[in-house]
Design an enzyme around this catalytic site. Sequence first.
Site, PDB file in Angstrom:
ATOM      1  N   LEU A  72       0.918  -1.169   0.178  1.00  0.00           N
ATOM      2  CA  LEU A  72       0.049  -0.030  -0.053  1.00  0.00           C
ATOM      3  C   LEU A  72       0.831   1.186  -0.011  1.00  0.00           C
ATOM      4  O   LEU A  72       1.903   1.221   0.771  1.00  0.00           O
ATOM      5  CB  LEU A  72      -1.001   0.047   1.171  1.00  0.00           C
ATOM      6  CG  LEU A  72      -1.708   1.085   1.498  1.00  0.00           C
ATOM      7  CD1 LEU A  72      -3.064   1.216   0.495  1.00  0.00           C
ATOM      8  CD2 LEU A  72      -2.153   1.326   2.995  1.00  0.00           C
ATOM      9  N   CYS A  73       0.727   2.138  -0.731  1.00  0.00           N
ATOM     10  CA  CYS A  73       1.051   3.640  -0.680  1.00  0.00           C
ATOM     11  C   CYS A  73      -0.095   4.520  -1.020  1.00  0.00           C
ATOM     12  O   CYS A  73      -1.038   4.284  -0.374  1.00  0.00           O
ATOM     13  CB  CYS A  73       2.502   3.692  -1.818  1.00  0.00           C
ATOM     14  SG  CYS A  73       1.684   3.558  -3.508  1.00  0.00           S
ATOM     15  N   HIS A  74       0.533   5.883  -1.429  1.00  0.00           N
ATOM     16  CA  HIS A  74      -0.645   6.771  -1.621  1.00  0.00           C
ATOM     17  C   HIS A  74      -1.716   6.563  -2.764  1.00  0.00           C
ATOM     18  O   HIS A  74      -2.823   6.498  -2.517  1.00  0.00           O
ATOM     19  CB  HIS A  74       0.174   8.137  -1.829  1.00  0.00           C
ATOM     20  CG  HIS A  74      -0.749   9.531  -1.777  1.00  0.00           C
ATOM     21  ND1 HIS A  74      -0.679  10.486  -2.209  1.00  0.00           N
ATOM     22  CD2 HIS A  74      -2.027   9.573  -1.348  1.00  0.00           C
ATOM     23  CE1 HIS A  74      -1.630  11.613  -2.145  1.00  0.00           C
ATOM     24  NE2 HIS A  74      -2.359  10.817  -1.383  1.00  0.00           N
TER      25      HIS A  74
END
Length: 115
Positions: A72-74
């Site tokens: 998960l990231c932005h």
Amino acid sequence: MSTIAQLRPADFDSWVSAHADDVPVLLDVREPWELQTASVAAVPGLRLVGIPMNDIPARLAELDPDVPVACLCHHGARSQRVAMFLQGNGFVDVTNVAGGIDAWAVERDTAVPRY
């Protein structure tokens, strides 16, 4: 190298249920300031791990290659790169959270701030 599976936040519970025997990991690869800005609340049956993308190579031993990992990231680009890196380093079951924490805030938990 195979394609990285893409997981929408709205479908996350079914992914966790499908991996219930393993206690899968949600690997948040954002920077510490981003985690302070917006973070995923605890998800039953899931282990949350935060390691910034650039620290992954040095901290790879903190992750188990036999345990399913969702990155998960932005917005999903950094996590896709990390997922590809993990897969290239022997991780068996790697998924990217498509749309990242931004999509998580829209599809799954509107209490998560968007930035």
